[in-house]
Design a protein around this motif. Structure first.
Motif, PDB file in Angstrom:
ATOM      1  N   GLU A   1      -8.983 -10.746 -18.613  1.00 17.55           N
ATOM      2  CA  GLU A   1      -7.910 -11.657 -19.020  1.00 17.55           C
ATOM      3  C   GLU A   1      -6.524 -11.236 -18.541  1.00 17.55           C
ATOM      4  O   GLU A   1      -5.664 -12.088 -18.301  1.00 17.55           O
ATOM      5  N   THR A   2      -6.257  -9.951 -18.371  1.00 18.86           N
ATOM      6  CA  THR A   2      -4.915  -9.507 -17.991  1.00 18.86           C
ATOM      7  C   THR A   2      -4.621  -9.769 -16.520  1.00 18.86           C
ATOM      8  O   THR A   2      -3.560 -10.298 -16.166  1.00 18.86           O
ATOM      9  N   THR A   3      -5.545  -9.425 -15.656  1.00 19.46           N
ATOM     10  CA  THR A   3      -5.334  -9.572 -14.203  1.00 19.46           C
ATOM     11  C   THR A   3      -5.913 -10.867 -13.647  1.00 19.46           C
ATOM     12  O   THR A   3      -5.544 -11.268 -12.542  1.00 19.46           O
ATOM     13  N   GLY A   4      -6.815 -11.501 -14.385  1.00 23.75           N
ATOM     14  CA  GLY A   4      -7.483 -12.701 -13.879  1.00 23.75           C
ATOM     15  C   GLY A   4      -8.584 -12.410 -12.888  1.00 23.75           C
ATOM     16  O   GLY A   4      -9.148 -13.337 -12.270  1.00 23.75           O
ATOM     17  N   ILE A   5      -8.940 -11.139 -12.705  1.00 24.87           N
ATOM     18  CA  ILE A   5     -10.014 -10.783 -11.769  1.00 24.87           C
ATOM     19  C   ILE A   5     -11.350 -11.278 -12.314  1.00 24.87           C
ATOM     20  O   ILE A   5     -11.692 -11.038 -13.482  1.00 24.87           O
ATOM     21  N   ARG A   6     -12.101 -11.974 -11.472  1.00 30.77           N
ATOM     22  CA  ARG A   6     -13.383 -12.560 -11.875  1.00 30.77           C
ATOM     23  C   ARG A   6     -14.514 -11.947 -11.057  1.00 30.77           C
ATOM     24  O   ARG A   6     -14.383 -11.765  -9.847  1.00 30.77           O
ATOM     25  N   ILE A   7     -15.610 -11.642 -11.739  1.00 32.04           N
ATOM     26  CA  ILE A   7     -16.794 -11.086 -11.078  1.00 32.04           C
ATOM     27  C   ILE A   7     -17.996 -11.918 -11.467  1.00 32.04           C
ATOM     28  O   ILE A   7     -18.193 -12.258 -12.648  1.00 32.04           O
ATOM     29  N   SER A   8     -18.828 -12.240 -10.491  1.00 29.02           N
ATOM     30  CA  SER A   8     -20.028 -13.039 -10.758  1.00 29.02           C
ATOM     31  C   SER A   8     -21.194 -12.500  -9.942  1.00 29.02           C
ATOM     32  O   SER A   8     -21.005 -11.855  -8.906  1.00 29.02           O
TER      33      SER A   8
ATOM     34  N   ASN B   1     -30.249  -4.427  -5.422  1.00 26.23           N
ATOM     35  CA  ASN B   1     -30.845  -5.502  -4.618  1.00 26.23           C
ATOM     36  C   ASN B   1     -30.007  -6.769  -4.585  1.00 26.23           C
ATOM     37  O   ASN B   1     -30.515  -7.853  -4.370  1.00 26.23           O
ATOM     38  N   GLY B   2     -28.728  -6.654  -4.820  1.00 25.00           N
ATOM     39  CA  GLY B   2     -27.909  -7.862  -4.826  1.00 25.00           C
ATOM     40  C   GLY B   2     -26.452  -7.526  -4.582  1.00 25.00           C
ATOM     41  O   GLY B   2     -26.082  -6.388  -4.303  1.00 25.00           O
ATOM     42  N   LEU B   3     -25.599  -8.549  -4.706  1.00 20.45           N
ATOM     43  CA  LEU B   3     -24.173  -8.388  -4.473  1.00 20.45           C
ATOM     44  C   LEU B   3     -23.374  -9.033  -5.594  1.00 20.45           C
ATOM     45  O   LEU B   3     -23.766 -10.054  -6.163  1.00 20.45           O
ATOM     46  N   PHE B   4     -22.253  -8.408  -5.927  1.00 15.43           N
ATOM     47  CA  PHE B   4     -21.255  -9.018  -6.800  1.00 15.43           C
ATOM     48  C   PHE B   4     -20.298  -9.831  -5.939  1.00 15.43           C
ATOM     49  O   PHE B   4     -19.936  -9.410  -4.833  1.00 15.43           O
ATOM     50  N   GLN B   5     -19.867 -10.961  -6.450  1.00 10.80           N
ATOM     51  CA  GLN B   5     -18.753 -11.671  -5.819  1.00 10.80           C
ATOM     52  C   GLN B   5     -17.506 -11.382  -6.649  1.00 10.80           C
ATOM     53  O   GLN B   5     -17.483 -11.601  -7.854  1.00 10.80           O
ATOM     54  N   VAL B   6     -16.489 -10.879  -5.992  1.00 10.71           N
ATOM     55  CA  VAL B   6     -15.253 -10.481  -6.664  1.00 10.71           C
ATOM     56  C   VAL B   6     -14.140 -11.434  -6.243  1.00 10.71           C
ATOM     57  O   VAL B   6     -13.932 -11.679  -5.049  1.00 10.71           O
ATOM     58  N   THR B   7     -13.413 -11.974  -7.226  1.00 12.03           N
ATOM     59  CA  THR B   7     -12.291 -12.868  -6.968  1.00 12.03           C
ATOM     60  C   THR B   7     -11.038 -12.256  -7.583  1.00 12.03           C
ATOM     61  O   THR B   7     -10.980 -12.037  -8.796  1.00 12.03           O
ATOM     62  N   ILE B   8     -10.039 -11.960  -6.744  1.00 13.68           N
ATOM     63  CA  ILE B   8      -8.810 -11.318  -7.217  1.00 13.68           C
ATOM     64  C   ILE B   8      -7.610 -12.210  -6.886  1.00 13.68           C
ATOM     65  O   ILE B   8      -7.345 -12.479  -5.709  1.00 13.68           O
ATOM     66  N   PRO B   9      -6.890 -12.695  -7.894  1.00 12.98           N
ATOM     67  CA  PRO B   9      -5.682 -13.491  -7.616  1.00 12.98           C
ATOM     68  C   PRO B   9      -4.573 -12.599  -7.055  1.00 12.98           C
ATOM     69  O   PRO B   9      -4.119 -11.670  -7.731  1.00 12.98           O
ATOM     70  N   ILE B  10      -4.152 -12.849  -5.820  1.00 12.32           N
ATOM     71  CA  ILE B  10      -3.085 -12.014  -5.224  1.00 12.32           C
ATOM     72  C   ILE B  10      -1.858 -12.838  -4.836  1.00 12.32           C
ATOM     73  O   ILE B  10      -0.822 -12.277  -4.488  1.00 12.32           O
ATOM     74  N   GLY B  11      -1.942 -14.171  -4.879  1.00 11.47           N
ATOM     75  CA  GLY B  11      -0.774 -14.999  -4.608  1.00 11.47           C
ATOM     76  C   GLY B  11      -0.934 -15.898  -3.399  1.00 11.47           C
ATOM     77  O   GLY B  11      -1.583 -15.536  -2.417  1.00 11.47           O
ATOM     78  N   LYS B  12      -0.305 -17.087  -3.468  1.00 14.91           N
ATOM     79  CA  LYS B  12      -0.423 -18.063  -2.383  1.00 14.91           C
ATOM     80  C   LYS B  12       0.268 -17.608  -1.101  1.00 14.91           C
ATOM     81  O   LYS B  12      -0.019 -18.134  -0.022  1.00 14.91           O
ATOM     82  N   GLU B  13       1.182 -16.638  -1.209  1.00 13.86           N
ATOM     83  CA  GLU B  13       1.877 -16.171  -0.005  1.00 13.86           C
ATOM     84  C   GLU B  13       0.937 -15.465   0.968  1.00 13.86           C
ATOM     85  O   GLU B  13       1.290 -15.240   2.133  1.00 13.86           O
ATOM     86  N   TYR B  14      -0.273 -15.132   0.493  1.00 13.71           N
ATOM     87  CA  TYR B  14      -1.239 -14.463   1.374  1.00 13.71           C
ATOM     88  C   TYR B  14      -2.229 -15.440   2.017  1.00 13.71           C
ATOM     89  O   TYR B  14      -3.055 -15.023   2.833  1.00 13.71           O
ATOM     90  N   VAL B  15      -2.172 -16.719   1.633  1.00  9.03           N
ATOM     91  CA  VAL B  15      -3.072 -17.719   2.216  1.00  9.03           C
ATOM     92  C   VAL B  15      -2.792 -17.826   3.721  1.00  9.03           C
ATOM     93  O   VAL B  15      -1.637 -17.916   4.149  1.00  9.03           O
ATOM     94  N   GLY B  16      -3.850 -17.792   4.529  1.00  8.51           N
ATOM     95  CA  GLY B  16      -3.705 -17.865   5.981  1.00  8.51           C
ATOM     96  C   GLY B  16      -3.592 -16.514   6.650  1.00  8.51           C
ATOM     97  O   GLY B  16      -3.666 -16.425   7.890  1.00  8.51           O
ATOM     98  N   LYS B  17      -3.402 -15.455   5.891  1.00 11.13           N
ATOM     99  CA  LYS B  17      -3.315 -14.115   6.479  1.00 11.13           C
ATOM    100  C   LYS B  17      -4.701 -13.488   6.578  1.00 11.13           C
ATOM    101  O   LYS B  17      -5.614 -13.841   5.828  1.00 11.13           O
TER     102      LYS B  17
END
Length: 493
Positions: free
Chosen positions: A330-337, A394-410
C-alpha cells in the motif's frame, strides 16, 4: 548490625528458595507457556470482538487457546483451561488413558493459575480496517438449513493450501480461511490473516475414512502483520476435495488423470485413480456431504502432495478458474502477481525503499556506475508459514513498480546485484501510466534505471560470454592441430 545483615541474607535466601520451588512446579511443557505465571499474548490490549452466537468463549479463552495451540504435548496429553473476565485462567495438562481399546477418564497431571498480559497498544486506523473485514466474515452453519451458504474451499485454492502448509507443524484447519476466495477478496491486499482454532470432521476408530468433504469451524483470531487485533466467535468453511477439468475431456480414467495433471501443472504431485467411490459399510465411511456425485465419473482419485495423500473427485466445467496470487504494497503501490500454486495465497508484500547514505545505496552507485535510479528491497512473507517466499523454482513473478509518467518511452531496465557483484538484468515494459513491469523468479533489492550499455560484459552468464569462450576454444584447437601437423612432418623427415 550483624544480626540485621544476617536477617537480610536469610530473607533473600528464603525468597530465592520460594522462587526455586515456584519454578520447579512447572514442568518443561508448562514452561513453554510461562515460567512466571504470566502468559504474554502478541495482541493489542483492547481487541475487537465479533460474536455471532451466545455460547462463545470470552476474550481470555480465545487468547489463551491461541497460545496453547502452538504448544504440542504429544498424542496422549492435552491442555484444558477455564478463564474469567479478569484475564485470570486456570490451565491444566491432562493425560488420556486407553486400556484394551477403551477410553478411561483422563488424569490431570498438572494445573496452575496464570494471568494473561497483552503486549501492544492499538492503532485506531488499523483497527478500523480490521473490523471492517471482520464484520463481513460469515458465520458457519454446522448442519441443516443455511449450510449451503458456508464458505467452500475447493479446486486449485485447496491444492494451494495442501501444497504450501506444513500440516505436521500446524493444525489442519488453522490457516484454511486465508485460502477461501471470498475471504481473499474481502482482505484486498491488506496484511490480514485469520487463524482458526477449531476442529473438523474425520477419523476415529479402525474404520477406513475417505474424507472427500469435511467441515472446519471454530473461533478465529484475526491478525494484522502478525499482531492479533480481534476475535471472531464462530466461522469456518466446508472443504470439498474437488478438481475441475475441461468439458471436452474424454470419459476414461486415463484421460481424467492426464487432465488433472495438466490442470495442476506440478510434476511433484502424484495423481492416480483409486477406483469406484465405495458405499458406506461397517469398514468404510465415505464423507461426501455437499458434493453432487452425479456430476462425477463415479470414481475417486488420489493426489499425493508433500507426502500426504488426499482423496478427490473430478467434475467437468465449462470455465475453469485459475487462481492468481496478486498483492499490492500500500505505501509504494508495488504489485506482484503469479499463477504458480507454490505461493501461499496469504503471502503479503514487504517493501523498503533504499535510502541515500546507506551501504546498499553506495554499493549500487559503485557497481552500476549510476546516479539516477530508484531501488527497492522487496520481500514476500507468508504469515501462516512464518517465512519469506524468496524464490520460485518453476515459474515467474510479475512485478509492477510505479515510477512515474516521465519515464514512459525511455529504455528502462531492472537490475539485481549478486553477491559477487555480477549484474543480473531484467527487461522492463513501461505502460502508459508510468509503471515499470518486469519478471523475475526471486526477490531482494532491485534497481530501476535507464538501461546500461555494459551489463552484458559484466554478467558471465550472457550468450556473448559463451560465444567468446567457444571462439577461444576453436582457436586453441587450430593452433594445437598446426603444432601436431608440424611435429608429424619433422618425424617423417
Amino acid at each position: 548490625m550483624k544480626n540485621l545483615k544476617f536477617l537480610l541474607v536469610a530473607l533473600i535466601g528464603f525468597c530465592g528458595f520460594l522462587g526455586g520451588v515456584y519454578a520447579e512446579e512447572y514442568s518443561q511443557d508448562f514452561q513453554k507457556l510461562t515460567k512466571d505465571g504470566i502468559v504474554r499474548v502478541n495482541a493489542i490490549k483492547d481487541p475487537i470482538i465479533v460474536e455471532f452466537t451466545d455460547w462463545g468463549m470470552n476474550l481470555a479463552d480465545v487468547a489463551l487457546q491461541e497460545a496453547l495451540g502452538a504448544i504440542n504435548l504429544g498424542d496422549s496429553r492435552y491442555w484444558s483451561w477455564t478463564c474469567d473476565n479478569s484475564m485470570e485462567c486456570e490451565v491444566s495438562i491432562y493425560q488420556s488413558k486407553v486400556v484394551d481399546g477403551n477410553y478411561l477418564p483422563s488424569e490431570m497431571i498438572e494445573s496452575h493459575q496464570v494471568k494473561l498480559e497483552y503486549m501492544l497498544e492499538k492503532s485506531d486506523s488499523i483497527a478500523t480496517r480490521v473490523e471492517a473485514v471482520m464484520r463481513q466474515i460469515k458465520t458457519i452453519q454446522y448442519y441443516g438449513e443455511g449450510q449451503e451458504n458456508n464458505y467452500v474451499l475447493e479446486d486449485l485454492n485447496l491444492i494451494n493450501y495442501y501444497l504450501t502448509q506444513d500440516l505436521n507443524k500446524v493444525s489442519f484447519v488453522s490457516n484454511i480461511m486465508n485460502f477461501v476466495p471470498e475471504v481473499i477478496s474481502l482482505i484486498q491486499n491488506q496484511p490480514i490473516t485469520i487463524s482458526l482454532a477449531g476442529g473438523m470432521g474425520g477419523s476415529g476408530d479402525d474404520m477406513e475414512y475417505i474424507d472427500i468433504s469435511s467441515l472446519a469451524g471454530g473461533t478465529a483470531t484475526v491478525y494484522y502483520n502478525g499482531i492479533a487485533y480481534g476475535y471472531i466467535d464462530n466461522t469456518g468453511a466446508d472443504i470439498h476435495n474437488i478438481i475441475y477439468i475441461p468439458e471436452n475431456t474424454e470419459n476414461t480414467r486415463e484421460a481424467y488423470v492426464e487432465a488433472i495433471k495438466t490442470r495442476l501443472n506440478n510434476s511433484n504431485i502424484e495423481v492416480t485413480c483409486a477406483g469406484v467411490i465405495p458405499q458406506n459399510s461397517e469398514t468404510v465411511y465415505v464423507s461426501v456431504d455437499g458434493i453432487d456425485l452425479s456430476k462425477t465419473d463415479g470414481n475417486y482419485y488420489k493426489l499425493k502432495i508433500n507426502g500426504q495423500t488426499y482423496p478427490f473427485v473430478v467434475m467437468k466445467k465449462a470455465e475453469l478458474n485459475v487462481p492468481k496470487y496478486e498483492q499490492t504494497e500500500e505505501t509504494t503501490g508495488i504489485r506482484i502477481s503469479a499463477t504458480d500454486l507454490s505461493i501461499p495465497f496469504d503471502t503479503v508484500i514487504k517493501v523498503e525503499k533504499v535510502k541515500e547514505n546507506t551501504d546498499v545505496y553506495s554499493k549500487i552507485i559503485e557497481v552500476l556506475k549510476v546516479s539516477n535510479f530508484k531501488a527497492f528491497d522487496i520481500s514476500l512473507y507468508s504469515e501462516t508459514l512464518g517465512t519469506n517466499i524468496t524464490r520460485l523454482e518453476n515459474g515467474l513473478f510479475q512485478v509492477t513498480i510505479p515510477i512515474g509518467k516521465e519515464y514512459v518511452g525511455k529504455n528502462m531496465a531492472a537490475y539485481y546485484i549478486n553477491t559477487d557483484n555480477t549484474i543480473e538484468e531484467h527487461d522492463i515494459v513501461m505502460d502508459e501510466e508510468g509503471n515499470a513491469i518486469f519478471e523475475t523468479n526471486h526477490f531482494s533489492t532491485y534497481i530501476i534505471t535507464e538501461k546500461l550499455p555494459s551489463v552484458a560484459e559484466q554478467n558471465p552468464n550472457t550468450y556473448d560470454g559463451i560465444i567468446n569462450y567457444v571462439l577461444m576454444g576453436v582457436l586453441a584447437l587450430i593452433i594445437l592441430g598446426g603444432a601436431v601437423a608440424s611435429l608429424n612432418n619433422k618425424m617423417v623427415k
